[in-house]
Design a protein around this motif. Structure first.
Motif, short mmCIF file in Angstrom:
data_model
loop_
_atom_site.label_atom_id
_atom_site.label_comp_id
_atom_site.label_asym_id
_atom_site.label_seq_id
_atom_site.Cartn_x
_atom_site.Cartn_y
_atom_site.Cartn_z
N ASP A 130 0.75 -1.14 0.00
CA ASP A 130 -0.07 0.17 -0.18
C ASP A 130 0.80 1.41 0.05
OD1 ASP A 130 -2.19 -1.39 -0.03
OD2 ASP A 130 -2.71 -1.29 2.33
N VAL A 131 0.57 2.14 -0.96
CA VAL A 131 1.13 3.45 -0.88
C VAL A 131 -0.18 4.59 -1.19
CG1 VAL A 131 2.86 5.03 -1.87
CG2 VAL A 131 3.02 2.43 -2.09
N ALA A 132 -0.45 5.20 -0.23
CA ALA A 132 -1.49 6.31 -0.29
C ALA A 132 -1.14 7.49 -1.37
CB ALA A 132 -1.78 7.06 1.02
N ILE A 133 -1.89 7.62 -2.36
CA ILE A 133 -2.01 8.52 -3.40
C ILE A 133 -2.71 9.64 -3.18
CG2 ILE A 133 -1.99 9.11 -5.90
CD1 ILE A 133 0.10 6.92 -5.06
N LEU A 134 -2.03 10.83 -2.71
CA LEU A 134 -2.85 12.04 -2.20
C LEU A 134 -2.77 13.28 -2.89
CD1 LEU A 134 -1.77 11.36 1.70
CD2 LEU A 134 -3.90 10.41 0.53
N ALA A 135 -3.40 14.30 -2.65
CA ALA A 135 -3.57 15.50 -3.69
C ALA A 135 -3.11 16.78 -3.01
CB ALA A 135 -4.96 15.73 -4.02
N ASN A 136 -2.34 17.42 -3.31
CA ASN A 136 -2.13 18.85 -2.75
C ASN A 136 -3.30 19.91 -3.01
OD1 ASN A 136 0.16 17.88 -1.76
ND2 ASN A 136 1.25 18.83 -3.49
N VAL A 137 -3.88 20.65 -2.11
CA VAL A 137 -4.82 21.62 -2.32
C VAL A 137 -4.50 22.95 -1.61
CG1 VAL A 137 -6.52 19.78 -2.62
CG2 VAL A 137 -6.46 20.79 -0.63
#
Length: 553
Positions: free
Chosen positions: A261-268
């Motif tokens: 598992d590798v969390a894929i997140l967003a910058n906002v």
């Protein structure tokens, strides 16, 4: 003509392949014909004040129409053109007999010299400042606003450099790639290009390439191919299309091909950006930059105003991870109410968490607002501080965060924080690596200098070693370590970061699927082998090649 003769090189920033005729920005406005004062100081001051306000209003309007980092950059421009020091300098010129036009140009040159002397991140503002001065001058003379004329067909934009006000408003359907002679991997142009999904190369050799010349831009390799072979160009564009199609088909959650598992997140940066990102495949928010709630304000926003802004980001990601970064002001993000004083080197001065020393209320009010937003939405955000250098700073910050029922963490942007990661993790629950500043401070190189772009590349083995050191500390403590700098948006580097032990990657929302697809195509063992190869490389170019070979790409 040989490949060597037709290929120019630069520093790769945003991957992707595109081809089209070259366009250059329009000829700059002639600033040599400057009228002398004719209406008296009072009238000239009125003209200048009106022109500055008009330019600021236009930028505010563009900021409202943009989202994410583009909006933040444009609001920073509003703060710069409205700066009291700049206005005072111009007013002094007018009282001495200068016209409004003479005054704004003289004030800009005064501040340009000051920024050049200071160096560091302030050097970035020279391009911004001169662009703003030209816009004010154009308004005073009744001339069209400077900028990029949009082409009729998909084209490749070449430029010495681009002002944020131009880059932030480009149409990706008509400008399919960007190449600049100046700028670094973390310049405004590079960051906004990534948000727009435009292939981008900076610090490139583009002298003498005429408008209308067909070029192929390979943003991953840093290549600009002049008059490319049609068949080879077609094959490269087709390969890029297949990569993008695979990315478009990718659905989370993030994990390697063998299930790691590798969390894929967003910058906002705001609620609008969070709402947009929530419609995609991002599993959460790895970096919520809170500066937009402050930029351009004459006074500090109230706790209630901040809480509403934060709730607007938490709500779209209900039940999912949201990491909020406390105010990262100072240096290139001045806040009028933060009691900032002149510093000879602001990049090494009162930035980020350090502001709370002389402005304790700023941090306290912000944490109160985050806690209020968490209660209103029923969410449990993580909160991290920027520019932390010592374990004691982390301890004091963590105490304040935990007292409000929130989860504390810190940014690793200073080499000292990477070296002290084990001690810092005794007090906080997570770390997030900001690769932009980490590269700058590790290599002692201005990240916005085109001459030093290779040094400030996140692929530098020394930077990768500090990332690996931090990840090992997280593994030993059983606590997550993420990356939220621009490096996380590089599909190839993302696999290397996973191999180094990074547990989450946060990036511009436009890069989420490309990175997710890249990580999912490799096993953990392959990522670890790519990381080992990159660490053993002599320079960024060798690191990229070694990692690519290890991954079979």
């Amino acid at each position: 003509m040989s490949t060597t003769e037709t290929t120019r090189m630069g520093t790769p920033v945003v991957p992707g392949t595109a081809m089209g005729p070259v366009i250059w920005p329009a000829e700059p406005i002639d600033l040599s014909e400057v009228p002398e004062q004719s209406a008296g100081p009072e009238r000239e001051q009125e003209r200048l004040d009106a022109a500055i306000e008009e330019v600021a209003d236009r930028l505010r309007g563009r900021a409202r129409g943009a989202d994410g980092v583009a909006s933040e950059v444009l609001m920073a421009q509003v703060s710069l053109v409205s700066d009291k020091g700049l206005k005072r300098s111009a007013a002094k010129q007018i009282s001495g007999g200068a016209s409004a036009e003479q005054a704004i140009l003289a004030a800009v040159e005064e501040f340009t010299a000051m920024f050049a002397k200071v160096g560091g991140l302030m050097a970035e503002r020279i391009t911004d400042l001169r662009d703003l001065g030209t816009r004010v001058f154009a308004h005073l003379r009744g001339l069209p606003e400077p900028g990029i004329t949009m082409p009729d067909e998909p084209s490749v934009l070449l430029a010495d450099d681009l002002a944020p006000a131009d880059t932030a408003t480009l149409d990706p359907q008509r400008v399919v790639a960007i190449v600049t002679r100046l700028g670094g991997p973390t310049s405004h142009t590079a960051i906004i290009a990534r948000q727009l999904g435009l292939p981008c190369i900076v610090a490139a050799d583009i002298a003498g390439i005429e408008a209308g010349t067909v070029v192929l831009v390979d943003g991953a390799a840093g290549q600009i191919v002049i008059d490319p072979d049609p068949q080879q160009a077609k094959e490269r564009i087709e390969a890029d299309r297949r990569t993008r199609e695979a990315a478009a088909a990718w659905r989370g959650p993030g994990r390697t091909s063998d299930g790691h598992d590798v969390a894929i997140l967003a910058n906002v940066q705001d609620g609008a950006g969070a709402t947009s990102a929530a419609k995609g495949q991002a599993e959460g928010i790895g970096l919520f930059r809170t500066e937009l709630a402050f930029l351009g304000n004459e006074t500090e926003p109230t706790v209630q105003e901040q809480a509403e802004a934060y709730a607007a980001v938490l709500s779209p990601f209900a039940g999912r991870k949201v990491v909020i970064r406390t105010l990262d002001a100072g240096s290139d993000k001045p806040m009028k109410f933060a009691n900032l004083t002149h510093e000879d080197n602001p990049a090494l001065g009162m930035r980020g968490l350090r502001l709370s020393v002389d402005n304790p209320g700023l941090l306290e009010h912000q944490l109160d607002a985050i806690a209020q937003a968490a209660k209103a939405t029923g969410e449990s955000p993580w909160v991290m501080a920027p520019m932390v250098a010592t374990a004691d700073e982390a301890r004091r910050f963590a105490e304040q965060v935990r007292s409000r029922g929130l989860t504390p963490g810190v940014m690793v942007e200073i080499p000292a924080a990477a070296i002290e990661a084990r001690r810092i993790l005794e007090y906080v629950d997570f770390l997030s690596i900001g690769t932009n500043d980490l590269a700058q401070y590790t290599m002692a190189a201005d990240r916005l200098s085109p001459d030093l772009a290779t040094l400030t590349d996140a692929w530098q083995p020394a930077v990768l070693e500090l990332i690996a050191m931090t990840a090992r500390a997280g593994d030993a403590a059983g606590k997550p370590v993420g990356v939220c700098g621009e490096a996380a948006a590089d599909p190839l580097l993302a696999c290397v970061l996973v191999g180094l032990g990074i547990s989450s990657l946060s990036m511009a929302a436009s890069a989420v699927q490309l990175v997710g697809a890249s990580v999912s195509s490799a096993s953990l063992a392959q990522c670890q082998q790519a990381a080992k190869a990159a660490l053993a490389a002599a320079d960024p170019a060798d690191a990229r090649r070694a990692a690519s070979q290890a991954l079979g790409r």
